[in-house]
Design a protein around this motif. Structure first.
Motif, PDB file in Angstrom:
ATOM      1  N   HIS A  42       0.723  -1.168   0.053  1.00 55.33           N
ATOM      2  CA  HIS A  42       0.071  -0.015  -0.115  1.00 55.33           C
ATOM      3  C   HIS A  42       0.809   1.193  -0.036  1.00 55.33           C
ATOM      4  O   HIS A  42       0.538   2.265  -0.616  1.00 55.33           O
ATOM      5  CB  HIS A  42      -0.846   0.089   1.256  1.00 55.33           C
ATOM      6  N   HIS A 107      -7.358  -7.811  -1.003  1.00 53.74           N
ATOM      7  CA  HIS A 107      -6.811  -8.883  -0.182  1.00 53.74           C
ATOM      8  C   HIS A 107      -7.410 -10.279  -0.737  1.00 53.74           C
ATOM      9  O   HIS A 107      -7.604 -10.825   0.377  1.00 53.74           O
ATOM     10  CB  HIS A 107      -6.609  -8.535   1.334  1.00 53.74           C
ATOM     11  N   ASP A 253       0.293  -8.927   3.638  1.00 51.10           N
ATOM     12  CA  ASP A 253       0.314  -8.747   2.295  1.00 51.10           C
ATOM     13  C   ASP A 253       1.816  -8.897   1.947  1.00 51.10           C
ATOM     14  O   ASP A 253       2.071  -8.433   0.775  1.00 51.10           O
ATOM     15  CB  ASP A 253       0.162  -6.841   2.066  1.00 51.10           C
TER      16      ASP A 253
HETATM   17 ZN    ZN Z   1      -3.181  -4.744   2.747  1.00 48.93          ZN
END
Ligand code: ZN
Length: 281
Positions: A42, A107, A253
């Motif tokens: 991100h 996600h 992530d």
């Molecule tokens: Zn994330």
């Protein structure tokens, strides 16, 4: 055309995608992953080296749905000169989660069944790009799909072994929405679906109150996101004399280190499920 002595180079953003591609192409192509273990997509800033590697790539796969944040523009631009795919395009819009946002939650890998669709999409695009290797890719994909089907069953059984009332997953950023929906566990994130947003005092108080009311045993850190907001929740609980443990680190992530179990997609999902079960059961 690629000269025959030059290896086909597939570039991708996260290790999660890199692992899917490697399971399809094996040694038949070079897979370049830009974001290593512990990297937050991100907030990731494109480096000069990344730009060179993007230029050198024959094909690009990225997640899309804004997961790559600031990098999205350059990925789209590079896609004008070579084949580039946002893998979230593989999914039916009705399968996506919207948490009051215009762009869906990116996600999707946390629902193994959805991820299988993504793997199928990647395989199809690779087979189109490399017809000479298509049969090989297809065989590898089928074997990997079987592994993913087993993984889905395993995670379903594991998470369902936690008593229903204790089945609450509290993390810093809201990466586990698809996991919660697929495996029947309530998910509470502090920061929303992007780690870019800061959480406010209101969110901290709301979650700390929930922990006390429901007598939740543990909260979780993430390997690619700051622990700061979760630590404030812990302090808030301590202030009220409520004991809550840190259940451990979850891979949200980013994969773990290469060569470890958590350095693969299946290993990462398994490690997360074990951490969750051990902490909450
Ligand atoms: Zn994330």
């Amino acid at each position: 055309m690629i000269p025959t002595n030059e290896k086909f180079v597939i570039l991708t953003t996260t290790g999660i995608l890199g692992d899917a591609i490697k399971n399809i192409v094996k040694e038949d192509a070079q897979v370049v992953v830009l974001m290593g273990p512990g990297t937050d997509p991100h907030t990731y800033q494109t480096t000069q080296k990344d730009v060179q590697q993007l230029r050198h790539a024959h094909m690009i796969f990225y997640h899309g749905l804004d997961l790559e944040g600031k990098m999205t523009d350059i990925l789209q631009r590079m896609g004008q000169e070579r084949k580039a795919y946002a893998v979230s395009d593989a999914l039916d819009k009705t399968a996506l989660l919207y948490e009051g946002t215009i762009v869906a939650d990116p996600h999707v890998w946390f629902d193994v069944k959805l991820w299988k669709q993504v793997v199928g999409f990647i395989s199809q695009k690779l087979q189109e790009a490399r017809p000479e290797s298509a049969a090989y890719y297809q065989n590898n994909t089928l074997a990997y799909m079987e592994e993913l089907a087993h993984l889905h069953e395993l995670i379903t059984i594991q998470i369902n072994s936690i008593p229903k009332l204790q089945r609450v997953l509290i993390t810093a950023h809201d990466a586990f929405g698809y996991f919660g929906k697929a495996y029947n566990i309530e998910v509470v994130g502090l920061q929303g679906v992007s780690s870019v947003a800061e959480c406010g005092l209101k969110d901290i108080n709301r979650i700390a109150a929930l922990i006390r009311e429901r007598n939740i045993k543990a909260v979780f850190f993430e390997t690619s996101v700051s622990n700061r907001s979760i630590r404030v929740v812990l302090e808030n609980c301590a202030h009220y004399g409520h004991k809550v443990a840190v259940g451990g680190y979850l891979y949200s992530d980013a994969l773990g280190a290469p060569g470890t179990l958590e350095g693969t997609y299946c290993g990462m999902i398994k490690a997360n499920a074990t951490t969750i079960v051990n902490a909450l059961k």
